[in-house]
Design an enzyme around this catalytic site. Sequence first.
Site: not given
Ligand code: BV8
Length: 233
Positions: A56, A59, A109, A175
């Site tokens: 971190y 970043r 987040h 995004g």
């Molecule tokens: C929680 C901070 C309890 C850290 C982050 C249900 C089903 C399955 C799993 C779960 C579920 N509920 C909870 C889970 C578990 C988990 C989860 O979702 N796991 C996943 C992997 C399956 N979730 C959690 O643990 C969450 N907490 O659930 O707590 C709770 C209970 C009840 C109610 C609420 C909560 C906490 C999740 C947060 C974790 N922290 N970030 C850090 O930054 O280091 S998550 C982090 O990853 C980001 O913040 C973001 O959320 C995620 C990444 O996603 P994106 O931002 O979309 O980025 P990515 O690279 O994936 O995609 C980029 C996109 O942009 C692509 O589509 C690409 O095509 C596009 N793109 C690229 N360039 C461009 C573009 N678009 C336009 N223009 C461009 N130029």
Amino acid sequence: MTDIRNIVILTGAGISAESGIDTFRDGGGLWEQHRVEDVATPEAFARDPDLVLRFYDMRREAIQQKEPNPAHEALARLDDIWPGELLIVTQNVDDLHERAGASRVLHMHGTHLNAWCTACDVRSPWRGTLIERPSCPACGESALRPDIVWFGEMPYEMERIYGALRNADLFVSVGTSGAVYPAAGFVRDANALRVRTLELNLEPSQGSGWFDEARHGPASELVPEWVDEVLIP
Ligand code: BV8
């Protein structure tokens, strides 16, 4: 778009990609360089705090060298003049929305630019590093961690987000890959609330099929175009 009064905009790493900030899942993205479970979970922090703090610190330093792009600027323009309710819910932990001039922004987040004291629970503005275990500006303890929501931790202000969705006429997702919950579930929450939904993304996201409309291309082009449309009386 005369019948649109209240708007919720969800943004992800893709809106900052053209500002030179790595996304998570794209080629060469953060999750290719580091295993999530090694750097973005409370367990990882307990197991190897140096690895997590260095990740971190790196970043936090990097985002301070980056500039907002036309997508951030267009949303800031919309935020400045939109008469109805508007909330930019960002998953991003950079400050490019605010540096572009937006104020109605919610970081679900967390943010790189705060340090969170695990002794006194105070969050303090922070631009430097944490690896050297500096003392908390509020209580003096060396118990600071990044103010970031890690996997398994509850995102911030979920009630405010659901409240805004309940009042919304339009939900726009910019995004984001739709891979991480609860953010990835907002489009279905919006559908259930009969809120119109629009995806603006480089490619179809995992939840693309849930949107009423999806436009694919770079955010720096799609977002200014969409903002111009919305602002036409
Ligand atoms: C929680 C901070 C309890 C850290 C982050 C249900 C089903 C399955 C799993 C779960 C579920 N509920 C909870 C889970 C578990 C988990 C989860 O979702 N796991 C996943 C992997 C399956 N979730 C959690 O643990 C969450 N907490 O659930 O707590 C709770 C209970 C009840 C109610 C609420 C909560 C906490 C999740 C947060 C974790 N922290 N970030 C850090 O930054 O280091 S998550 C982090 O990853 C980001 O913040 C973001 O959320 C995620 C990444 O996603 P994106 O931002 O979309 O980025 P990515 O690279 O994936 O995609 C980029 C996109 O942009 C692509 O589509 C690409 O095509 C596009 N793109 C690229 N360039 C461009 C573009 N678009 C336009 N223009 C461009 N130029």
